[in-house]
Scaffold this motif. Sequence first.
Motif, PDB file in Angstrom:
ATOM      1  N   GLU A  63     -21.294  29.977  -5.968  1.00 15.33           N
ATOM      2  CA  GLU A  63     -22.017  30.883  -5.076  1.00 15.33           C
ATOM      3  C   GLU A  63     -21.786  32.342  -5.471  1.00 15.33           C
ATOM      4  O   GLU A  63     -22.700  33.173  -5.390  1.00 15.33           O
ATOM      5  CB  GLU A  63     -21.601  30.654  -3.626  1.00 15.33           C
ATOM      6  N   SER A  66     -24.059  33.055  -8.323  1.00 15.37           N
ATOM      7  CA  SER A  66     -25.438  33.226  -7.827  1.00 15.37           C
ATOM      8  C   SER A  66     -25.621  34.611  -7.200  1.00 15.37           C
ATOM      9  O   SER A  66     -26.647  35.267  -7.415  1.00 15.37           O
ATOM     10  CB  SER A  66     -25.782  32.156  -6.800  1.00 15.37           C
ATOM     11  N   ASP A  69     -25.698  37.145  -9.997  1.00 17.21           N
ATOM     12  CA  ASP A  69     -27.006  37.067 -10.670  1.00 17.21           C
ATOM     13  C   ASP A  69     -28.073  37.796  -9.852  1.00 17.21           C
ATOM     14  O   ASP A  69     -28.926  38.492 -10.410  1.00 17.21           O
ATOM     15  CB  ASP A  69     -27.425  35.607 -10.887  1.00 17.21           C
TER      16      ASP A  69
END
Length: 113
Positions: A63, A66, A69
Amino acid sequence: MLRSSETYQSAVGPVRVLRTLYRNGKDHSIIPLELQAGIVEGYWTPKAAKQAVWMVAQMPPGEAKSLLDLIGNMTPSESSLARLPKSSMRSGNPIGKPLKTFSGKASRFLKKL
């Protein structure tokens, strides 16, 4: 002595730097830039490492990756994020605290140059 480029993960994203490596026989290379800058795990700048450890403390590494990103600055792998807190605990050197002096072995080696 060898000069080569390496990419480090900074808080604003990956940064490619030309660095000098010193090696004595079969010993591990000594990289003064990393020692002086407090590079963590040969990859993270202290500020980036501190931010990444905080994120991994709040959420699983996948997570955190993510989220990074989505933000678009740091680009570490999920496995790099997972290893980071463990390496800090093993070394006993708090993340974000650069080494103030070279280790004795590194200092003696560099004095010979």
